[in-house]
Design an enzyme around this catalytic site. Structure first.
Site, mmCIF file in Angstrom:
data_model
loop_
_atom_site.group_PDB
_atom_site.id
_atom_site.type_symbol
_atom_site.label_atom_id
_atom_site.label_comp_id
_atom_site.label_asym_id
_atom_site.label_seq_id
_atom_site.Cartn_x
_atom_site.Cartn_y
_atom_site.Cartn_z
ATOM 1 N N ASN A 133 -3.150 12.703 -3.904
ATOM 2 C CA ASN A 133 -4.402 13.008 -4.622
ATOM 3 C C ASN A 133 -4.956 14.374 -4.230
ATOM 4 O O ASN A 133 -5.382 15.150 -5.089
ATOM 5 C CB ASN A 133 -5.459 11.946 -4.313
ATOM 6 N N GLU A 186 -5.001 2.302 -3.900
ATOM 7 C CA GLU A 186 -3.539 2.360 -3.966
ATOM 8 C C GLU A 186 -2.920 1.091 -3.409
ATOM 9 O O GLU A 186 -1.772 1.073 -2.986
ATOM 10 C CB GLU A 186 -3.021 3.596 -3.233
ATOM 11 N N ASP A 225 -2.961 9.251 -10.422
ATOM 12 C CA ASP A 225 -3.010 8.099 -11.337
ATOM 13 C C ASP A 225 -1.624 7.811 -11.906
ATOM 14 O O ASP A 225 -1.246 6.663 -12.103
ATOM 15 C CB ASP A 225 -3.990 8.374 -12.489
ATOM 16 N N ASP A 228 0.852 -1.190 0.000
ATOM 17 C CA ASP A 228 0.000 0.000 0.000
ATOM 18 C C ASP A 228 0.892 1.245 0.000
ATOM 19 O O ASP A 228 1.857 1.323 0.765
ATOM 20 C CB ASP A 228 -0.886 -0.018 1.259
ATOM 21 N N HIS A 246 -6.099 14.134 -8.951
ATOM 22 C CA HIS A 246 -6.245 12.709 -9.243
ATOM 23 C C HIS A 246 -5.447 12.264 -10.468
ATOM 24 O O HIS A 246 -4.994 11.135 -10.537
ATOM 25 C CB HIS A 246 -7.723 12.346 -9.381
#
Lengths: 132, 332
Positions: free
Chosen positions: B210, B245, B219, B202, B215
């Protein structure tokens, strides 16, 4: 046999006449070659040849090619301002390029069928147009 | 004969079968030395050829197919990149074996075109001059059309398969594929007694990326970390996006030692990679949890996932940027 002759008021070959001439020729090529290699491949080859020559002869980009054949309807409008001799050169280049593609794919097999029927007409078209 | 060739091609379920079906039937229609199918997508060239075909002839055929393909307006293809699969068959009676010095004298090469897209080409080659006529070309183009239609069908199936198993953002396997793959690997491991490790990873403080950079940049981070993960594992491992994530790795035949080594390598790699995001260089870390069969005595794949998740939780609770191994209630 020479095609019917139409001369415009200025005594020059009209673009329409040259287009008529090549419209018949391309239709004949289409019918003959599509019977040998199928419509999808032939449409692809026509598109390829047009793409290759479209920069030099922009009016060729208005030819519409599909699996049903080739249409010159849109090209007529675009050819109004193009000299007939230039239209002739463009179509001759197109036919020559197609012939080279046929040769690359099937050596002489396609051209052997095509030449006796189409080549004399190409020569005849050239002769008629060059008369003026 | 043409009809049975077409039927055989249309019912084929893989490329090799198409070539086999066509190759078996073609000698009844044409006299040829080799028949080739080139599939552009995979740069795969299948050659079905007479067993007495000398290697230089085969090479000449390959070169000719590449040449014709470039005449058709396609990007030039480097011969080295083509995967060649040759099937040698007895296509001629014994007294007509090919001359060891035979060269390519005639060919028919047709593009495989469907919906104005070129998928590849097929070629019929001979060591004899003028071996093919107009009727051969007609028959061969019908066969070509059928091969093109079948290949297009394969292509559609393959893109449906891709949608079903890959995560579109990262290009990693998706969770659904992970579940399936883990089912197979766990079964193999539980019954065969071989080790199996899971690593759950993670990205630390990803929400902050973010929230501050947006975003789209988030990404990009996911995509780049996915690439680092892919580059850090073994060929037999599976890397999937588990959600958000979170990523998960299946490491077949990996004991705790090997799994820890791989996870630690990933942790260090992410920590040491500056990510260029939104004109800035940011540093990121990942936390990871490992579970293992048989060490953790998991009885099902679900339990193995839960254990890796718990170990990941321990890594987070222990300060992040850590690799923790599941050890019952407490993690190392």
């Amino acid at each position: 046999m020479a095609p019917a002759v139409k001369v415009d008021k200025g005594g020059k070959w009209s673009s329409d006449l040259v287009l008529d001439l090549y419209s018949n020729l391309l239709t004949e090529i289409w019918e003959l070659v599509s019977a040998l290699i199928g419509e999808a491949i032939l449409a692809f080859l026509f598109t390829l040849a047009i793409r290759k020559l479209g920069e030099k002869y922009p009016f060729l980009n208005s030819l519409k090619v599909s699996d049903d054949g080739i249409s010159l309807d849109e090209a007529r409008e675009d050819c109004r301002t193009v000299a007939p001799i230039e239209i002739n050169r463009g179509f001759q280049s197109l036919i020559n390029h197609l012939s080279q593609l046929f040769s690359a794919l099937a050596e002489g097999v396609i051209n052997k069928e095509l030449f006796p029927k189409v080549f004399p007409k190409v020569k005849e078209a050239e002769r008629i147009i060059s008369q003026k | 004969m043409l009809r049975s060739t077409i039927n055989a091609i249309s019912t084929s379920i893989e490329m090799k079968e198409i070539v086999e079906s066509a190759g078996t039937n073609l000698p009844n229609l044409f006299d040829f030395s080799s028949f080739g199918v080139f599939w552009k997508e995979d740069l795969l060239l299948f050659l079905y050829q007479e067993e007495s075909c000398p290697p230089p002839f085969t090479q000449e055929v390959v070169k000719n197919i590449i040449k014709v393909f470039s005449v058709l307006g396609e990007e030039p293809i480097d011969e080295e990149r083509i995967t060649l699969q040759v099937e040698n068959r007895k296509l001629r009676p014994k007294q007509m074996v090919m001359d060891p010095k035979a060269t390519l004298k005639s060919h028919l090469t047709l593009p495989l075109v469907i919906e104005e897209e070129i998928l590849g080409c097929i070629a019929l080659n001979s060591d004899q001059p003028n071996a093919f006529d107009a009727q051969d070309l007609q028959f061969f183009s019908v066969i070509g059309y059928q091969i093109a239609a079948t290949l297009k069908h394969f292509q559609r199936l393959s893109s449906i398969k891709n949608i079903a198993i890959y995560d579109t953002l990262t290009g990693l396997y998706n969770r659904r594929y992970f579940e399936e793959r883990l089912g197979l690997d766990a079964q193999k491991s539980f019954y065969g007694g071989t080790p199996l490790s899971l690593v759950m990873a993670d990205i630390d403080h990803f929400k902050k990326v973010n929230d501050t950079l947006g975003h789209t940049e988030g990404d990009r981070v996911l995509f780049e970390i996915a690439n680092l993960l892919k580059a850090s594992v073994r060929k037999k491992d599976t890397v999937a996006r588990y959600g958000g994530e979170e990523f998960i790795l299946i490491l077949p035949e990996a004991g705790l030692g090997e799994a820890s080594m791989i996870a630690e390598r990933i942790r260090k790699l992410v920590e040491g990679t500056p990510f260029e995001i939104a004109n800035a260089r940011i540093n990121l870390t990942v936390s990871m949890g490992i579970s293992n069969f048989p060490s953790n005595r998991a009885k099902s794949k679900e339990e193995l996932v839960k254990m890796a998740d718990e170990a990941l939780y321990d890594a987070k609770r222990g300060g992040r940027n850590k690799v923790c191994i599941f050890t019952g209630r407490s993690a190392q």
